[in-house]
Write a protein that holds these residues in place. Structure first.
Motif, PDB file in Angstrom:
ATOM      1  N   SER A   1       0.826  -1.217   0.000  1.00  0.00           N
ATOM      2  CA  SER A   1       0.000   0.000   0.000  1.00  0.00           C
ATOM      3  C   SER A   1       0.855   1.259   0.000  1.00  0.00           C
ATOM      4  CB  SER A   1      -0.949  -0.003   1.196  1.00  0.00           C
ATOM      5  OG  SER A   1      -0.217  -0.048   2.408  1.00  0.00           O
ATOM      6  N   VAL A   2       1.946   1.246   0.730  1.00  0.00           N
ATOM      7  CA  VAL A   2       2.852   2.406   0.751  1.00  0.00           C
ATOM      8  C   VAL A   2       3.522   2.563  -0.607  1.00  0.00           C
ATOM      9  CG1 VAL A   2       4.929   3.382   1.818  1.00  0.00           C
ATOM     10  CG2 VAL A   2       3.241   2.210   3.229  1.00  0.00           C
ATOM     11  N   GLY A   3       3.888   1.456  -1.234  1.00  0.00           N
ATOM     12  CA  GLY A   3       4.508   1.509  -2.557  1.00  0.00           C
ATOM     13  C   GLY A   3       3.571   2.060  -3.611  1.00  0.00           C
ATOM     14  N   VAL A   4       2.332   1.601  -3.594  1.00  0.00           N
ATOM     15  CA  VAL A   4       1.353   2.094  -4.568  1.00  0.00           C
ATOM     16  C   VAL A   4       1.057   3.567  -4.308  1.00  0.00           C
ATOM     17  CG1 VAL A   4      -1.039   1.874  -5.331  1.00  0.00           C
ATOM     18  CG2 VAL A   4       0.343  -0.168  -4.973  1.00  0.00           C
ATOM     19  N   LEU A   5       0.907   3.944  -3.054  1.00  0.00           N
ATOM     20  CA  LEU A   5       0.625   5.345  -2.723  1.00  0.00           C
ATOM     21  C   LEU A   5       1.775   6.256  -3.137  1.00  0.00           C
ATOM     22  CD1 LEU A   5      -1.359   7.297  -1.354  1.00  0.00           C
ATOM     23  CD2 LEU A   5      -0.105   6.903   0.770  1.00  0.00           C
ATOM     24  N   SER A   6       3.011   5.835  -2.894  1.00  0.00           N
ATOM     25  CA  SER A   6       4.150   6.670  -3.283  1.00  0.00           C
ATOM     26  C   SER A   6       4.249   6.774  -4.809  1.00  0.00           C
ATOM     27  CB  SER A   6       5.450   6.126  -2.699  1.00  0.00           C
ATOM     28  OG  SER A   6       5.764   4.871  -3.265  1.00  0.00           O
ATOM     29  N   SER A   7       3.921   5.697  -5.507  1.00  0.00           N
ATOM     30  CA  SER A   7       3.945   5.738  -6.975  1.00  0.00           C
ATOM     31  C   SER A   7       2.889   6.680  -7.527  1.00  0.00           C
ATOM     32  CB  SER A   7       3.722   4.337  -7.544  1.00  0.00           C
ATOM     33  OG  SER A   7       4.726   3.480  -7.117  1.00  0.00           O
ATOM     34  N   VAL A   8       1.691   6.632  -6.954  1.00  0.00           N
ATOM     35  CA  VAL A   8       0.619   7.521  -7.408  1.00  0.00           C
ATOM     36  C   VAL A   8       0.972   8.970  -7.119  1.00  0.00           C
ATOM     37  CG1 VAL A   8      -1.791   8.164  -6.984  1.00  0.00           C
ATOM     38  CG2 VAL A   8      -1.179   5.773  -7.278  1.00  0.00           C
ATOM     39  N   ILE A   9       1.522   9.236  -5.951  1.00  0.00           N
ATOM     40  CA  ILE A   9       1.910  10.613  -5.601  1.00  0.00           C
ATOM     41  C   ILE A   9       3.005  11.101  -6.547  1.00  0.00           C
ATOM     42  CG2 ILE A   9       3.067  12.022  -3.840  1.00  0.00           C
ATOM     43  CD1 ILE A   9       1.533  10.368  -1.750  1.00  0.00           C
ATOM     44  N   GLY A  10       3.996  10.270  -6.834  1.00  0.00           N
ATOM     45  CA  GLY A  10       5.049  10.654  -7.772  1.00  0.00           C
ATOM     46  C   GLY A  10       4.507  10.934  -9.157  1.00  0.00           C
ATOM     47  N   LEU A  11       3.588  10.098  -9.617  1.00  0.00           N
ATOM     48  CA  LEU A  11       2.986  10.293 -10.935  1.00  0.00           C
ATOM     49  C   LEU A  11       2.169  11.576 -10.988  1.00  0.00           C
ATOM     50  CD1 LEU A  11       2.672   9.068 -13.726  1.00  0.00           C
ATOM     51  CD2 LEU A  11       0.664   7.853 -12.879  1.00  0.00           C
ATOM     52  N   VAL A  12       1.423  11.867  -9.934  1.00  0.00           N
ATOM     53  CA  VAL A  12       0.633  13.107  -9.890  1.00  0.00           C
ATOM     54  C   VAL A  12       1.545  14.325  -9.916  1.00  0.00           C
ATOM     55  CG1 VAL A  12      -0.883  14.488  -8.401  1.00  0.00           C
ATOM     56  CG2 VAL A  12      -1.388  12.080  -8.804  1.00  0.00           C
ATOM     57  N   ILE A  13       2.651  14.274  -9.206  1.00  0.00           N
ATOM     58  CA  ILE A  13       3.595  15.399  -9.209  1.00  0.00           C
ATOM     59  C   ILE A  13       4.167  15.614 -10.607  1.00  0.00           C
ATOM     60  CG2 ILE A  13       5.834  16.193  -8.340  1.00  0.00           C
ATOM     61  CD1 ILE A  13       5.115  14.833  -5.674  1.00  0.00           C
ATOM     62  N   VAL A  14       4.511  14.539 -11.294  1.00  0.00           N
ATOM     63  CA  VAL A  14       5.050  14.664 -12.650  1.00  0.00           C
ATOM     64  C   VAL A  14       3.980  15.193 -13.602  1.00  0.00           C
ATOM     65  CG1 VAL A  14       5.966  13.366 -14.603  1.00  0.00           C
ATOM     66  CG2 VAL A  14       6.873  12.978 -12.328  1.00  0.00           C
ATOM     67  N   ILE A  15       2.747  14.747 -13.438  1.00  0.00           N
ATOM     68  CA  ILE A  15       1.664  15.276 -14.281  1.00  0.00           C
ATOM     69  C   ILE A  15       1.470  16.761 -14.033  1.00  0.00           C
ATOM     70  CG2 ILE A  15      -0.845  15.201 -14.626  1.00  0.00           C
ATOM     71  CD1 ILE A  15      -0.654  12.149 -14.334  1.00  0.00           C
ATOM     72  N   ILE A  16       1.581  17.188 -12.791  1.00  0.00           N
ATOM     73  CA  ILE A  16       1.472  18.627 -12.483  1.00  0.00           C
ATOM     74  C   ILE A  16       2.638  19.391 -13.108  1.00  0.00           C
ATOM     75  CG2 ILE A  16       1.570  20.321 -10.597  1.00  0.00           C
ATOM     76  CD1 ILE A  16      -0.052  18.283  -8.929  1.00  0.00           C
ATOM     77  N   LEU A  17       3.836  18.805 -13.078  1.00  0.00           N
ATOM     78  CA  LEU A  17       4.996  19.460 -13.695  1.00  0.00           C
ATOM     79  C   LEU A  17       4.804  19.651 -15.198  1.00  0.00           C
ATOM     80  CD1 LEU A  17       8.080  17.723 -12.052  1.00  0.00           C
ATOM     81  CD2 LEU A  17       7.460  20.116 -11.882  1.00  0.00           C
ATOM     82  N   TYR A  18       4.234  18.645 -15.838  1.00  0.00           N
ATOM     83  CA  TYR A  18       4.030  18.674 -17.286  1.00  0.00           C
ATOM     84  C   TYR A  18       2.569  18.968 -17.624  1.00  0.00           C
ATOM     85  CZ  TYR A  18       8.682  16.806 -18.146  1.00  0.00           C
ATOM     86  OH  TYR A  18      10.038  16.640 -18.232  1.00  0.00           O
ATOM     87  N   LYS A  19       1.963  19.866 -16.880  1.00  0.00           N
ATOM     88  CA  LYS A  19       0.546  20.177 -17.045  1.00  0.00           C
ATOM     89  C   LYS A  19       0.219  20.618 -18.471  1.00  0.00           C
ATOM     90  CE  LYS A  19      -0.628  23.714 -14.794  1.00  0.00           C
ATOM     91  NZ  LYS A  19      -0.968  24.716 -13.788  1.00  0.00           N
ATOM     92  N   ASP A  20       1.036  21.455 -19.055  1.00  0.00           N
ATOM     93  CA  ASP A  20       0.766  21.934 -20.413  1.00  0.00           C
ATOM     94  C   ASP A  20       0.862  20.813 -21.436  1.00  0.00           C
ATOM     95  OD1 ASP A  20       3.490  21.771 -19.854  1.00  0.00           O
ATOM     96  OD2 ASP A  20       4.021  23.317 -21.313  1.00  0.00           O
TER      97      ASP A  20
END
Length: 72
Positions: free
Chosen positions: A34-53
């Motif tokens: 659960s911690v691994g999946v949560l950290s992966s989702v958080i990392g992916l969301v941060i990258v999506i926010i970085l590349y929002k455009d």
């Protein structure tokens, strides 16, 4: 750069590599799934926010393609 000068900004790419490396390191040593999946989702969301455009353009192009295919 001498032949064809471009002004690439690699800050987002470097930051996303760091984020994915941290998530990979965390998931290598943490045994709870659960911690691994949560950290992966958080990392992916941060990258999506970085590349929002980029993601906005990707979604826009995908929707245009979907409409084009749906009409046929």
């Amino acid at each position: 750069m001498k032949l064809y000068p471009v002004k690439y900004k690699f800050k987002r790419a470097y930051l996303s590599i760091v984020i994915f490396s941290i998530v990979a390191a965390m998931n290598s040593f943490i045994k709870r799934v659960s911690v691994g999946v949560l950290s992966s989702v958080i990392g992916l969301v941060i990258v999506i926010i970085l590349y929002k455009d980029v993601f906005k353009q990707l979604v826009k192009d995908f929707l245009e393609l979907w409409i084009l295919v749906a009409r046929r």
